[in-house]
Design a protein around this motif. Structure first.
Motif: not given
Length: 913
Positions: A355-368
């Motif tokens: 989930x990538x929203x203003x509140x949830x940044x679950x892609x931060x630091x992820x090398x997709x």
């Protein structure tokens, strides 16, 4: 370390920029602009209302074209060409903090194409920093290393300069302002009474003192300005801000330039597809039955693509981008995630969802893109519109209302990018997919097409034909070698299907027409009401009678909108019925070959150069195009007739710190070797020749080593021109030796040994395409994709090349033809000449399998040496082909010895008269 090779359109873009600024240095930017427009056949006047005397040009590149990478290369080339430095100061402005962070990382991190673009030109001599980090740049680095400052334009854009930190006094920057001359200090901001109020550590004694501020540092160093996503910043305040920063020049990069942008080069979406930069077409599925159906089909699409990806040699893990509704909507992020993970829903493992929203940044630091990453689904609302990229994104599933989803094209831009920038073996992996919830399919398709034009840099035809809409169950093309193609508005059919059928046109109407469908149109036109108005389904070509009925039902803006919808559908029909779209192959065209060292080879520039014995030491060392005159505080340099004036400044201002102290001949020669390196000349030979050049200029011309070092950028340009001049002479000699022995490539089995054929998906035509009223029926790529064909001249007469194209199209013995595109030897047919490659204006395949190349020449060009050589080469190609090839030099009737029309000239050539 990864290597990155620029694409053809990227080279062309950079060449256009460098050529403009090099000419601007010599002749002024208005003259340079007029010359640039003449090269592309345009007549737009230069707009100086925004930046005045500061040269300001724009490059238009569609979304996915690599604007940041090109800008990284451009700053070095423009620095040398216009600012006479190989250590420029660059202010790189972006529209948002998210893009600022992304750009900083791209320019700094080894392994990134943008970082590689800087390293290729500057090596380790480059500093990339934010405004906050500028204080760490020492005065000794300015002029000895490229300094690139990345910031948002909002950091500078303010009318009251006392309220922004960039205009505030900063003691840490004071060393940069020591020893300023009156001329340097005069244009810079000074401390005022208002500054003392804002900054308590300043005293009345400081009033009138030059501010050691970030803005003054920028203005002092007269930066090259790079403005990314420039269309977001074209306000009076923005340009007032830019002028205040005393830039040397301005380069804008955007997909959608607005009025007033000086677009010096335009890249079309087709060029990106030709280079495998983007996935096209976009396969659109509309879901009027509800969001759950859209989610289910998007997941199934991704699953099918992952099966296809398993057949690829490279690792690809297709990803879906889900665009949920904002808070207060029916399908929020929480609702969607719950549906994806619930046992009663799609039963997807939560680890596969980010989930990538203003509140949830679950892609931060992820090398997709890493094989170990489990993410297959990304859920957002609009957070991905900036600052994120994933080449594995294949499927967009938007659950927002189509007409209100303003950010859908930003997400679509993520889906368009091609994994690893190369075509996939599986055809399904070369396309993008969109599942969108809407009550009206036509509205969705039209909305997307409009956004491709307005926000992503497509032209109208590219946008209209980029979206296909297959029926349920026919989402993917069969991956066979039997020529399976798209036909009839997105239906996947084989080559054996009926090619004469025209796909249905679906025309959006603002309301149901008051009058019923006329009886004579009842068999082909059906009207259906929708929640947004109505839809007209036209089975067959939208002819004049149908157009008149539909337009006659409306007036004003509604009539204009219906007319635009009709034209868009005509474009789609034209694209679908074109021979290329229907998978019909174009005949092979044999290349002219020459037997060299006992082996048959196509005659190209490389082979001509070898035959002509290109040798740097075959003649005395000289550099006739380089002259230098010192006049007090300036140098005047004459390079091939263009005089450039350089002001003498302090060594650090000239970038001499880039050369070790007490620079000697070896330092200069090695620098020239880096700047002028040639792929076909060994380094030892090049170094020896460059040393001879430097010694010749000192010994025979009386130039000092110091003056050569100070003007080394102009010297490098003269060396490059001398190398090209000598190579071209060798090519001419080699071509003349080879010409008598040239022959069309022989037939081996059912194919030629060396041949060219037009690729159905790789037409290198560039906008603007043909837009005249005549509708060509046989152009291989369709009526709306004809490169550089004007209908009328500026005086209002029919253009001669248009008349020639019409004559070819109407010749009954012509099966199909192509408007050949110059200067792209990969996707266009060419024949060799002594100076370059010769691209006949038109190439046609005849119904009997023969091929016809037609070169049109106006009367005033018939007697030139260039024309005579082209006729000689074309005749050699025809004569050696065993009757398989025909070549015609077509001329206006008043220039033909028998006064024949163009139609008659073509017919006589086909019939052998």
């Amino acid at each position: 370390m990864a290597t990155f090779t620029l694409k053809r359109y990227q080279h062309n873009t950079l060449d256009a920029l460098e050529t403009f600024f090099r000419r601007a240095r010599v002749a002024g930017h208005v003259t340079a602009w007029n010359e640039a427009m003449a090269r592309v056949g345009q007549s737009f006047a230069y707009d100086a209302t925004t930046m005045g005397d500061v040269p300001a040009v724009c490059v238009r590149i569609p979304t996915g074209g690599g604007k940041t990478t090109m800008a990284a290369h451009a700053v070095a080339r423009v620095g040398r060409a216009f600012a006479d430095t190989d250590a420029p100061v660059v202010l790189w402005l972006v529209p948002s903090d998210a893009i600022r962070t992304q750009t900083l990382a791209a320019l700094r991190v080894p392994g990134n194409a943008c970082h590689a673009g800087l390293a290729e030109h500057f090596g380790d001599r480059v500093r990339v920093c934010s405004l906050d980090e500028l204080a760490t740049v020492g005065p000794h680095e300015v002029g000895s290393a490229a300094v690139i400052v990345v910031a948002t334009i909002q950091s500078f854009a303010v009318r009251d300069t006392t309220i922004r930190n960039v205009y505030s006094f900063d003691e840490s920057l004071a060393p940069h302002f020591q020893g300023l001359t009156p001329a340097q200090a005069e244009p810079l901001d000074k401390v005022t009474e208002a500054d003392i109020v804002k900054q308590s550590y300043l005293t009345p004694k400081d009033v009138g003192r030059v501010k050691s501020s970030l803005a003054n540092w920028v203005a002092l160093n007269k930066p090259i300005l790079v403005v990314d996503e420039a269309h977001n910043n074209r306000t009076h305040l923005a340009f007032d801000t830019l002028r205040r920063l005393s830039p040397t020049c301005l380069i804008e990069m955007t997909a959608t330039p607005v009025k007033g942008s000086n677009v010096v080069f335009h890249v079309g979406a087709q060029e990106l597809q030709n280079e495998d930069m983007i996935k096209l077409p976009i396969v659109l599925m509309e879901h009027p039955t509800g969001w759950k159906d859209a989610v289910r089909d998007a997941i199934l699409t991704r699953d099918r693509l992952e099966l296809a990806a398993a057949q690829e040699k490279d690792y690809v893990r297709p990803v879906v981008l889900f665009q949920a509704q904002p808070k207060g909507g029916e399908v929020t992020v929480d609702v969607l995630v719950a549906h994806l993970t619930d046992a009663d829903g799609e039963k997807i493992d939560r680890s596969q969802i980010a989930v990538a929203t203003g509140d949830q940044k679950e892609l931060a630091g992820v090398v997709i893109g890493a094989p170990s990453c489990p993410v297959r689904y990304v859920v957002t609302v609009e957070a991905l519109k900036e600052g994120w990229d994933c080449p594995f994104a294949y499927v967009l599933c938007s659950l927002q209302n189509a007409h209100s989803a303003k950010d859908v094209e930003q997400l679509l831009g993520r889906v368009l990018r091609m994994p690893y920038v190369q075509a996939r073996q599986q055809l399904a992996l070369n396309r993008a997919y969109a599942h969108i919830v809407s009550e009206s399919f036509v509205r969705v398709a039209d909305e997307l097409a409009d956004r491709l034009v307005k926000n992503m840099g497509f032209n109208a035809f590219e946008a209209a034909t980029a979206i296909i809409t297959p029926p349920p169950g026919q989402l993917f093309p069969p991956n066979t070698t039997g020529g399976t193609v798209i036909d009839d508005g997105g239906y996947w059919k084989s080559q054996e299907a009926d090619k004469r059928k025209v796909p249905e046109a679906i025309v959006s109407l603002p309301a149901m027409p008051a009058q019923p469908v006329p009886a004579e149109l009842a068999a082909t036109v059906e009207l259906r009401p929708t929640t947004n108005g109505a839809t007209a389904i036209v089975r067959g070509v939208v002819d004049e009678a149908t157009e008149a009925f539909l337009l006659g039902a409306f007036s004003g803006k509604d009539k204009t909108a219906v007319g635009e919808s009709i034209e868009r559908e005509r474009m789609r029909q034209d694209a679908a019925k074109a021979p290329a779209a229907r998978g019909i192959p174009f005949a092979q065209l044999p290349q002219l070959c020459f037997t060299f060292d006992g082996e048959l080879q196509p005659l190209d520039r490389r082979l001509c150069s070898e035959l002509g014995h290109f040798d740097l030491f075959a003649e005395p060392v000289s550099l006739a195009g380089f002259q230098l005159r010192e006049t007090g505080r300036t140098y005047e340099i004459d390079v091939e007739g263009g005089t450039v004036t350089y002001k003498v400044a302090e060594p650090e201002q000239l970038g001499l710190n880039a050369v070790p102290a007490h620079a000697d001949e070896t330092d200069l020669v090695r620098w020239l070797d880096r700047e002028c390196r040639q792929i076909d000349i060994g380094q030892s030979v090049m170094l020896k020749w460059l040393l001879a050049i430097v010694r010749h200029l000192q010994r025979d011309r009386g130039l000092t080593l110091t003056s050569l070092v100070r003007t080394r950028n102009a010297l490098a340009e003269a060396v490059r021109r001398e190398l090209e001049f000598r190579r071209q002479r060798a090519v001419v000699t080699g071509f003349q030796q080879a010409l008598p022995g040239l022959a069309a490539a022989p037939v081996l089995a059912d194919s030629f040994r060396y041949h060219f054929t037009f690729h159905p998906d790789r037409y290198p035509g560039r906008p603007p395409f043909y837009q005249g009223p005549n509708r060509f029926q046989k152009h291989y790529y369709g009526n709306n994709r004809i490169h550089d064909l004007r209908h009328r001249t500026d005086s209002g007469n029919l253009a001669e090349e248009f008349v020639c194209a019409r004559a070819i199209d109407e010749e009954r013995r012509v099966k199909h033809w192509v408007r050949n595109v110059e200067r792209d030897e990969r996707f266009s047919f060419w024949l060799p000449t002594s100076t370059d490659y010769f691209y006949p204006d038109f190439v046609a395949e005849l119904v009997d399998g023969r091929v016809l190349a037609v070169e049109y020449k106006g009367k005033y060009l018939l007697g030139t040496e260039d024309t005579r050589e082209k006729v000689q080469v074309g005749a050699q190609w025809e004569a050696s082909s065993g009757g398989r090839c025909l070549f015609l030099l077509a001329v206006a009737p008043d220039a033909d010895s028998a006064g024949r029309s163009l139609e008659q000239q073509i017919e006589d050539k086909v019939l052998g008269k």
